[in-house]
Design a protein around this motif. Structure first.
Motif, PDB file in Angstrom:
ATOM      1  N   TYR A   1       1.524  -4.183   2.767  1.00 19.67           N
ATOM      2  CA  TYR A   1       0.159  -4.720   2.721  1.00 19.67           C
ATOM      3  C   TYR A   1       0.164  -6.155   2.213  1.00 19.67           C
ATOM      4  O   TYR A   1      -0.576  -7.012   2.707  1.00 19.67           O
ATOM      5  CB  TYR A   1      -0.634  -3.799   1.790  1.00 19.67           C
TER       6      TYR A   1
ATOM      7  N   ARG B   1      -5.782  -6.310  10.381  1.00 16.96           N
ATOM      8  CA  ARG B   1      -4.578  -6.983  10.883  1.00 16.96           C
ATOM      9  C   ARG B   1      -4.722  -7.339  12.354  1.00 16.96           C
ATOM     10  O   ARG B   1      -4.306  -8.414  12.792  1.00 16.96           O
ATOM     11  CB  ARG B   1      -3.355  -6.074  10.702  1.00 16.96           C
TER      12      ARG B   1
ATOM     13  N   PHE C   1       0.853  -1.188   0.000  1.00 19.73           N
ATOM     14  CA  PHE C   1       0.000   0.000   0.000  1.00 19.73           C
ATOM     15  C   PHE C   1       0.890   1.241   0.000  1.00 19.73           C
ATOM     16  O   PHE C   1       1.865   1.283   0.762  1.00 19.73           O
ATOM     17  CB  PHE C   1      -0.875  -0.016   1.256  1.00 19.73           C
TER      18      PHE C   1
ATOM     19  N   LEU D   1      -8.380  -7.693   3.227  1.00 18.63           N
ATOM     20  CA  LEU D   1      -7.189  -8.510   2.997  1.00 18.63           C
ATOM     21  C   LEU D   1      -7.569  -9.944   2.652  1.00 18.63           C
ATOM     22  O   LEU D   1      -6.889 -10.598   1.853  1.00 18.63           O
ATOM     23  CB  LEU D   1      -6.298  -8.492   4.235  1.00 18.63           C
TER      24      LEU D   1
ATOM     25  N   TYR E   1      -7.284  -2.123   6.218  1.00 14.23           N
ATOM     26  CA  TYR E   1      -6.435  -3.282   6.497  1.00 14.23           C
ATOM     27  C   TYR E   1      -5.795  -3.193   7.870  1.00 14.23           C
ATOM     28  O   TYR E   1      -5.434  -4.219   8.461  1.00 14.23           O
ATOM     29  CB  TYR E   1      -5.355  -3.444   5.414  1.00 14.23           C
TER      30      TYR E   1
END
Length: 304
Positions: free
Chosen positions: A112, A217, A44, A85, A213
């Motif tokens: 990413y 995570r 990213f 993701l 994201y």
């Protein structure tokens, strides 16, 4: 072996299109059809062109594969899509299937893309995909060691959609100057190319959606870290040490959590080692691969 770059226009001309749930995904492939497959997963907010300095050298040995993930680069960037993701991992698996890859896949990921690779590792553990090895470049493998820059924090805030509107090539240059190494700053031409890829198809307008994201995570941390700890897949980290986001401090945590950690720190290199120090990354990647036994060749290799 020199890491020779590919101009953005030439890179784009080599791309192909895969439809994933009616969204166009641009992808690239090179190298011998019967060679071991190597999947490159970008970060990213950029795209697969990040790998352009490693592409030709890696393609001399491997069947290299990459795509611009949904919301990135030359792929579709739907404005109101709930980017995930997990879906990006689905796209990687769809690409492998589309290209008729029928042997275990090696993975080289960044930023990413590291999170997407962690999800693929978890799926490998579950028998849903077959991986042969995985190498991570700078990325947030552990949420507790990920230090986002101010722009990322603002994008994640309730005002993130407004930040999108203010994000420009100048903003990109200012933020990249902070995360690249002091002696390995991107050139104006590289910044132009990065910005073209971000701005294509109105991409700046979806950055506040892609940035989700970061909480994802945290949600997946235990599953992904457990997959790395229990993995039978050979792992290595090649990391730019001075990266303020996921540099030496992330590698220190990796060494605490991962059994028999295999880590390489690149002194003076920042968040984009494949751009800043491609020949070092290439040398350390090839050294890692040279230690591994070859995977079984497919019984019927066909050109795609």
């Amino acid at each position: 072996m020199a890491a020779v770059g590919i101009g953005l226009d030439d890179w784009r001309a080599q791309g192909r299109t895969l439809l994933f749930h009616r969204h166009e995904i641009r992808h690239w492939m090179a190298g011998p059809v019967d060679a071991e497959p190597l999947l490159l997963i970008h970060g990213f907010p950029t795209a697969s062109w990040d790998w352009h300095r490693l592409w030709a050298p890696l393609a001399q040995r491997y069947r290299v594969i990459a795509c611009d993930m949904l919301g990135f680069g030359d792929s579709a960037k739907p404005r109101h899509h709930p980017y995930s993701l997990l879906e990006q991992a689905d796209i990687q698996q769809a690409l492998i299937k589309h290209l008729a890859i029928d042997r275990p896949v090696h993975v080289l990921a960044h930023d990413y893309g590291d999170s997407v690779a962690q999800e693929l590792l978890a799926r490998h553990q579950e028998g849903r995909v077959r991986l042969a090895s995985c190498v991570f470049l700078n990325g947030g493998l552990f949420p507790e060691t990920h230090h986002p820059v101010l722009l990322q924090k603002l994008l994640l805030s309730p005002a993130g959609f407004l930040v999108d509107r203010l994000f420009t090539r100048r903003s990109l240059a200012v933020n990249f100057a902070k995360v690249f190494g002091p002696q390995t700053q991107p050139s104006e031409a590289e910044l132009d190319a990065f910005w073209q890829l971000i701005a294509k198809n109105g991409g700046a307008a979806v950055m506040h959606r892609l940035i989700r994201y970061m909480p994802e995570r945290r949600e997946q941390r235990e599953r992904w870290v457990t997959a790395m700890q229990r993995s039978d897949v050979p792992l290595r980290v090649i990391d730019g040490a001075v990266d303020p986001i996921s540099g030496a401090h992330m590698v220190a945590r990796y060494r605490e959590l991962i059994p028999q950690p295999d880590c390489v720190l690149l002194d003076g290199i920042g968040h984009y080692p494949q751009v800043e120090a491609p020949e070092q990354v290439l040398a350390h990647y090839l050294a890692f691969r040279d230690r591994l036994p070859p995977t079984d060749a497919p019984q019927h290799a066909e050109a795609v």
